[in-house]
Design a protein around this motif. Sequence first.
Motif: not given
Length: 363
Positions: A161-165, A181-203
Amino acid sequence: MDGILDVSWRIQCLLLLVTGISACPCSDPALCDPIQHSRDLETYVFYVKSKNWKHYDWTQVTTVALFGPYDPELMCFAHSKGARFVLKGDVPLKHIVDAKQRANWIAEKVNLAKSQYMDGINLDIEQPVLPDTPEYYALTDLVKETAEAFHREIPGSQVTFDVAWSPSCVDNRCYNYSAIAEFSDFLFVMSYDEQSQIWTECIAAANAPLNKTITGYEQFMNMSIDPKKLVMGVPWYGYDYVCLQLTEDNKCTLEERPFRGAPCSDAVGRQIPYRTIMKQVNGSLTGRLWDDGQKAPFYNYKDTKGALHQVWYDDPQSIALKAAYIKKLGLRGIGMWNGDHLDYSDNPVAQQQSRDMWKALIP
């Protein structure tokens, strides 16, 4: 027991042939048997297009997730290397709230996997879900029932199962992560697109800054998720941002584009593959620069219309820093989106760049 399973699978294959399914496409029929063993370190590859898979580092690959057209030659080759070949599973959650519809969808996927001699399924849902909604419970049930069906029908099959970072409701994906996580064999953690929600400065900023990435894994493990249920996903692509203003200290101000509550988002940028970045970086205004706070490379360039751009990406140096945490945190392995973002041409420089990216995955 393994021998019994092998016989059972061959009987199932014969039954499929009787129902009109095509015969095993491999020169050796044994290559149509499901992969039943696992290696200590998972290297998970998403395949998208063309024949790039012939150039993958098959000494590392353990699973190939099919996100492009089915290629029987790829299936046979992956099996010859002891690697699993799995389906993509995506369905609108509103369609599987009903248990009967959910069961029909699962049965369809199991039958497709059998007919193509595949080894499981990667559930890539990525839809917003709020807690205590019908979709929240249906998603958890989908993972549980999919895993039960695949494990029962295809010996040794894998359900992931694919999950966000981070499990902190990124992009409103408020899933029951512990149960999934318990039911699946493992989670694929998508450790990217971590700026999909920018809560600080728009840079502009790194796609997958090291500290933020590692914090995500700590959050998953703080939910009592076994680190062996987590595979680290890394990006083989970057983001190209148009700068409204670019300061002397390389601060690139972005257009405000709200996304799911956040004032800014990486959606204002454009994804570009690593192969394109490598063709552009040396001729850019700055060449490769390194941000030591985010542990990521970037560069600036000017387009034909005179607009200034900033490109953030990952390369062997930044990926190797992340991969080092696989052993430190005890994770199951690593993978990337996607295996086809490298330059697999005959160019010697490109070939070395591709080899270096594959090598960086080894912790």
